[in-house]
Design an enzyme around this catalytic site. Sequence first.
Site, short mmCIF file in Angstrom:
data_model
loop_
_atom_site.label_atom_id
_atom_site.label_comp_id
_atom_site.label_asym_id
_atom_site.label_seq_id
_atom_site.Cartn_x
_atom_site.Cartn_y
_atom_site.Cartn_z
N ARG A 1 0.83 -1.21 0.00
CA ARG A 1 0.00 0.00 0.00
C ARG A 1 0.86 1.26 0.00
O ARG A 1 0.52 2.25 -0.64
CB ARG A 1 -0.94 0.00 1.22
CG ARG A 1 -1.92 1.16 1.21
CD ARG A 1 -2.83 1.16 2.43
NE ARG A 1 -3.65 -0.04 2.49
CZ ARG A 1 -4.58 -0.26 3.42
NH1 ARG A 1 -4.77 0.63 4.38
NH2 ARG A 1 -5.30 -1.36 3.41
N HIS B 1 0.31 4.15 -2.76
CA HIS B 1 -0.05 5.51 -2.38
C HIS B 1 1.05 6.49 -2.75
O HIS B 1 0.77 7.66 -3.03
CB HIS B 1 -0.36 5.58 -0.89
CG HIS B 1 -1.69 4.98 -0.53
ND1 HIS B 1 -2.33 5.24 0.66
CD2 HIS B 1 -2.50 4.14 -1.21
CE1 HIS B 1 -3.48 4.58 0.69
NE2 HIS B 1 -3.59 3.90 -0.43
N ASN C 1 -4.01 8.03 4.35
CA ASN C 1 -2.80 7.53 5.01
C ASN C 1 -2.84 7.66 6.53
O ASN C 1 -2.27 6.82 7.24
CB ASN C 1 -1.58 8.30 4.50
CG ASN C 1 -1.36 8.11 3.01
OD1 ASN C 1 -1.68 7.08 2.44
ND2 ASN C 1 -0.81 9.14 2.37
N HIS D 1 -5.93 -5.73 -2.76
CA HIS D 1 -6.77 -5.81 -1.56
C HIS D 1 -7.05 -7.25 -1.15
O HIS D 1 -7.81 -7.49 -0.22
CB HIS D 1 -8.09 -5.06 -1.77
CG HIS D 1 -7.94 -3.58 -1.68
ND1 HIS D 1 -8.98 -2.70 -1.88
CD2 HIS D 1 -6.86 -2.80 -1.42
CE1 HIS D 1 -8.56 -1.46 -1.75
NE2 HIS D 1 -7.26 -1.49 -1.47
#
Length: 321
Positions: A63, A67, A95, A195
């Site tokens: 992640r 991001h 975040n 995910h």
Amino acid sequence: MASHGYFSVLVHAFVFASLATSAFSQLSPNYYDYACPNALSTIKSVVEAAVQKEYRMGASLLRLHFHDCFVNGCDGSILLDPSPTIDSEKNAFANFQSVRGFEVVDDIKQAVDEACGTPVVSCADILAVAARDSVVALGGPTWEVQLGRRDSTTASKEAADANIPAPFFSLSQLITNFKNHGLDEKDLVVLSGGHTIGYARCVTFKDHIYNDSNIDPNFAQYLKYICPRNGGDLNLAPLDSTAANFDLNYYSNLVQKNGLLHSDQELFNGGSTDELVKQYSYDTEAFYVEFANSMVKMGNIQPLTGDQGEIRVSCRKVNNY
């Protein structure tokens, strides 16, 4: 995963063919071969130890890379702590109190710099390799990571809030968001498959379980015990039913209307991405190959190269600060 080696061979072949026709000339998988030949093996050893200690760390590192790339390109900006000159992306909605793994990145950076004898490996490259190694450690595919990124000297909470896909996005918003980053609908569906590992905060799926109709009632009821209507915003639920394994259950769950996030279930809700979700719910080979290809594609979003940016001594702050 008995045929994992077979899938890995397919992934390498597919990615190699893709790179031959794409604009990856600025980056190279062999970038550190002479400057620090032990760099990649050092990153792998630290990641494997971290994931073995806590499997959720694998999802956290994946992640972080995702991001990072979706703000101003894959430049390590997400790692910068707040300072008088840095509006830290760590405080962005997607975040804050959610993205983890910064201490593991610190450990990797220290180990790599010791192995290299000097800071030659960028924090942005560390994130890209750690994301790959995390997926492999949890049973997923491997791929050649393109290397040679340099680190940003700036960060932007505002840009992070504007560019990281939100858990309440509709399908059209998701498609537009990915398109703005040079990624298509297939990239959207396959990268969302990340995910299949990890957890999400109650605040990110509360509206989905209380107000949406495209969710299995029994699944929604189960989640309400974890995520009450009032409070409990930091309570965690797995993003799919086998959150410690990189597998197909994320897509199987969507077909059964068991997507945790509104944005997840939007991928299978009568729209243009339904068929891809169906395919990935049973076709491991296709998912592995396409995930690897899309990760390489995402990793090439606006990298800093050449004399742009810097190689940070500490991933948490710019040099000479």
